[in-house]
Scaffold this motif. Structure first.
Motif, PDB file in Angstrom:
ATOM      1  N   LEU A 232       0.811  -1.216   0.000  1.00 51.45           N
ATOM      2  CA  LEU A 232       0.000   0.000   0.000  1.00 51.45           C
ATOM      3  C   LEU A 232       0.840   1.260   0.000  1.00 51.45           C
ATOM      4  O   LEU A 232       1.401   1.636  -1.005  1.00 51.45           O
ATOM      5  N   PHE A 233       0.980   1.922   1.093  1.00 53.30           N
ATOM      6  CA  PHE A 233       1.618   3.224   1.133  1.00 53.30           C
ATOM      7  C   PHE A 233       3.114   3.047   1.411  1.00 53.30           C
ATOM      8  O   PHE A 233       3.477   2.291   2.281  1.00 53.30           O
ATOM      9  N   VAL A 234       4.102   3.652   0.696  1.00 52.65           N
ATOM     10  CA  VAL A 234       3.886   4.826  -0.112  1.00 52.65           C
ATOM     11  C   VAL A 234       4.340   4.553  -1.545  1.00 52.65           C
ATOM     12  O   VAL A 234       3.541   4.412  -2.440  1.00 52.65           O
ATOM     13  N   GLY A 235       5.662   4.530  -1.796  1.00 51.90           N
ATOM     14  CA  GLY A 235       6.170   4.181  -3.101  1.00 51.90           C
ATOM     15  C   GLY A 235       5.486   4.914  -4.229  1.00 51.90           C
ATOM     16  O   GLY A 235       5.318   6.111  -4.202  1.00 51.90           O
ATOM     17  N   ASP A 236       5.060   4.187  -5.266  1.00 53.55           N
ATOM     18  CA  ASP A 236       4.447   4.806  -6.437  1.00 53.55           C
ATOM     19  C   ASP A 236       3.116   5.469  -6.101  1.00 53.55           C
ATOM     20  O   ASP A 236       2.734   6.459  -6.727  1.00 53.55           O
ATOM     21  N   ILE A 237       2.367   4.934  -5.124  1.00 60.32           N
ATOM     22  CA  ILE A 237       1.089   5.541  -4.748  1.00 60.32           C
ATOM     23  C   ILE A 237       1.324   6.928  -4.164  1.00 60.32           C
ATOM     24  O   ILE A 237       0.632   7.886  -4.499  1.00 60.32           O
ATOM     25  N   GLY A 238       2.328   7.041  -3.307  1.00 60.59           N
ATOM     26  CA  GLY A 238       2.650   8.352  -2.749  1.00 60.59           C
ATOM     27  C   GLY A 238       3.033   9.339  -3.824  1.00 60.59           C
ATOM     28  O   GLY A 238       2.607  10.494  -3.812  1.00 60.59           O
ATOM     29  N   LYS A 239       3.842   8.912  -4.780  1.00 62.48           N
ATOM     30  CA  LYS A 239       4.264   9.777  -5.880  1.00 62.48           C
ATOM     31  C   LYS A 239       3.060  10.217  -6.697  1.00 62.48           C
ATOM     32  O   LYS A 239       2.923  11.386  -7.064  1.00 62.48           O
ATOM     33  N   SER A 240       2.142   9.275  -6.970  1.00 66.44           N
ATOM     34  CA  SER A 240       0.945   9.604  -7.745  1.00 66.44           C
ATOM     35  C   SER A 240       0.043  10.576  -6.995  1.00 66.44           C
ATOM     36  O   SER A 240      -0.510  11.513  -7.574  1.00 66.44           O
ATOM     37  N   LEU A 241      -0.103  10.382  -5.684  1.00 62.64           N
ATOM     38  CA  LEU A 241      -0.922  11.286  -4.878  1.00 62.64           C
ATOM     39  C   LEU A 241      -0.342  12.693  -4.867  1.00 62.64           C
ATOM     40  O   LEU A 241      -1.065  13.677  -4.953  1.00 62.64           O
ATOM     41  N   VAL A 242       0.982  12.780  -4.745  1.00 68.78           N
ATOM     42  CA  VAL A 242       1.647  14.084  -4.740  1.00 68.78           C
ATOM     43  C   VAL A 242       1.263  14.871  -5.987  1.00 68.78           C
ATOM     44  O   VAL A 242       1.046  16.074  -5.945  1.00 68.78           O
ATOM     45  N   GLU A 243       1.150  14.175  -7.116  1.00 66.62           N
ATOM     46  CA  GLU A 243       0.884  14.836  -8.393  1.00 66.62           C
ATOM     47  C   GLU A 243      -0.599  15.148  -8.611  1.00 66.62           C
ATOM     48  O   GLU A 243      -0.939  16.046  -9.377  1.00 66.62           O
ATOM     49  N   LYS A 244      -1.501  14.422  -7.917  1.00 63.52           N
ATOM     50  CA  LYS A 244      -2.927  14.529  -8.246  1.00 63.52           C
ATOM     51  C   LYS A 244      -3.793  15.202  -7.186  1.00 63.52           C
ATOM     52  O   LYS A 244      -4.880  15.697  -7.503  1.00 63.52           O
ATOM     53  N   LEU A 245      -3.369  15.212  -5.947  1.00 59.60           N
ATOM     54  CA  LEU A 245      -4.226  15.725  -4.879  1.00 59.60           C
ATOM     55  C   LEU A 245      -4.493  17.215  -5.009  1.00 59.60           C
ATOM     56  O   LEU A 245      -3.632  17.980  -5.450  1.00 59.60           O
ATOM     57  N   SER A 246      -5.676  17.620  -4.589  1.00 56.83           N
ATOM     58  CA  SER A 246      -6.022  19.041  -4.583  1.00 56.83           C
ATOM     59  C   SER A 246      -5.727  19.684  -3.232  1.00 56.83           C
ATOM     60  O   SER A 246      -6.130  20.811  -2.971  1.00 56.83           O
ATOM     61  N   CYS A 247      -5.033  18.957  -2.365  1.00 61.66           N
ATOM     62  CA  CYS A 247      -4.586  19.491  -1.069  1.00 61.66           C
ATOM     63  C   CYS A 247      -3.224  18.878  -0.756  1.00 61.66           C
ATOM     64  O   CYS A 247      -2.818  17.914  -1.403  1.00 61.66           O
ATOM     65  N   PRO A 248      -2.496  19.408   0.209  1.00 68.23           N
ATOM     66  CA  PRO A 248      -1.182  18.841   0.532  1.00 68.23           C
ATOM     67  C   PRO A 248      -1.268  17.398   1.021  1.00 68.23           C
ATOM     68  O   PRO A 248      -2.293  16.966   1.546  1.00 68.23           O
ATOM     69  N   LEU A 249      -0.163  16.675   0.846  1.00 67.94           N
ATOM     70  CA  LEU A 249      -0.045  15.285   1.288  1.00 67.94           C
ATOM     71  C   LEU A 249       0.999  15.201   2.388  1.00 67.94           C
ATOM     72  O   LEU A 249       2.082  15.777   2.275  1.00 67.94           O
ATOM     73  N   MET A 250       0.693  14.452   3.462  1.00 67.55           N
ATOM     74  CA  MET A 250       1.669  14.189   4.506  1.00 67.55           C
ATOM     75  C   MET A 250       1.886  12.682   4.604  1.00 67.55           C
ATOM     76  O   MET A 250       0.933  11.916   4.720  1.00 67.55           O
ATOM     77  N   ILE A 251       3.161  12.269   4.522  1.00 64.41           N
ATOM     78  CA  ILE A 251       3.533  10.863   4.630  1.00 64.41           C
ATOM     79  C   ILE A 251       4.168  10.657   6.004  1.00 64.41           C
ATOM     80  O   ILE A 251       5.179  11.274   6.313  1.00 64.41           O
TER      81      ILE A 251
END
Length: 279
Positions: free
Chosen positions: A122-141
């Motif tokens: 699941l988290f993070v790897g490629d999913i984290g990278k994809s979320l960084v690019e697509k989210l409309s709000c900040p991401l915290m890992i």
């Protein structure tokens, strides 16, 4: 800040991240939305009830399981806590997080850092990278061990206008937590544009973020991830903040998949990322 959106896999090893997300929501005076994607099993043809009805009852049951998971791992259970539970059926974890965090107008998405205990890779790897690019709000890992109360924030900058907008959004969060923001720029001596660049950035920041004081630091290094690790350790930072960008610059290199993995292995505090869509 609007609600904090925490996406969980409901494992025992993720419980510290749940507690961290809740404590952060309390500190910021906002609601915590605990989110989980459920993989629906294929519905047999001979089942008499409509598929929509079956899915409704399955997701209702999963939401109860999610609430029980949170009650188990949060001190004092759920009584008096400003928490909302959301469970959806979606084949893509990434899309489920992106769509639902946007629909629920989340101000921050939190996910746990991938480790050997994490289910489905699941988290993070490629999913984290994809979320960084697509989210409309900040991401915290957040590391699966959780994190300390945020008192020192390290913001890594390229002295761009977008950095000013990101710090402008970060400042109220820092103020609510009584945290200080330290701004660091890492560059090779060949790439550095000179002191004028830093002075311009300072002046612009003072105009846009009034009443706040920041510490600035310039470092020359050819190894970004190692130097960030050093700065985190020297400062005793509780949060590292980055800005995902398309322009050439040292931070752009950080979001190559291999670099994300290096950062995850080197830096043991939560990482927060802004992108052009949430500035």
């Amino acid at each position: 800040m609007n609600a904090i959106f925490y996406a969980t896999d409901r494992t025992e090893n993720s419980a510290p991240v749940l507690r961290y997300a809740y404590e952060l929501s309390e500190k910021l005076g906002t609601q915590l939305i605990v989110f989980n994607t459920h993989e629906m099993e294929p519905i047999r043809v001979m089942v008499s009830r409509p598929p929509e009805q079956i899915e409704y009852h399955v997701l209702k049951e999963q939401k109860e399981i999610l609430a029980n998971y949170c009650a188990k791992h949060l001190k004092g259970g759920l009584e008096g806590k400003n928490i909302k539970f959301e469970v959806v059926s979606n084949d893509s974890i990434t899309e489920g997080i992106v769509e639902n965090s946007k629909n629920l107008t989340a101000g921050l998405v939190i996910i746990g850092r991938k480790d050997k205990h994490t289910e489905r890779g699941l988290f993070v790897g490629d999913i984290g990278k994809s979320l960084v690019e697509k989210l409309s709000c900040p991401l915290m890992i957040v590391p699966n061990s959780g994190g300390k109360p945020i008192k020192k924030i390290l913001y890594a900058t390229d002295f761009m206008e977008a950095d000013i907008e990101a710090i402008k959004k970060l400042a109220p969060m820092a103020k609510a937590m009584d945290a200080k923001v330290y701004i660091v720029h890492i560059s090779t001596e060949e790439e550095y544009a000179g002191k004028d660049q830093m002075e311009w950035f300072k002046e612009m920041l003072e105009q846009h973020v009034k009443g706040e004081k920041f510490d600035f630091k310039l470092i020359f290094s050819d190894t970004i991830e190692n130097e960030l690790k050093n700065q985190v350790e020297q400062l005793g930072a509780d949060l590292l903040v980055l800005l995902q960008r398309e322009e050439k610059g040292f931070l752009n290199k950080l979001f190559h998949t291999s670099m994300v993995k290096k950062l995850e292995g080197h830096i043991t505090i939560p990482l927060m990322s802004f992108n052009k869509f949430n500035l």
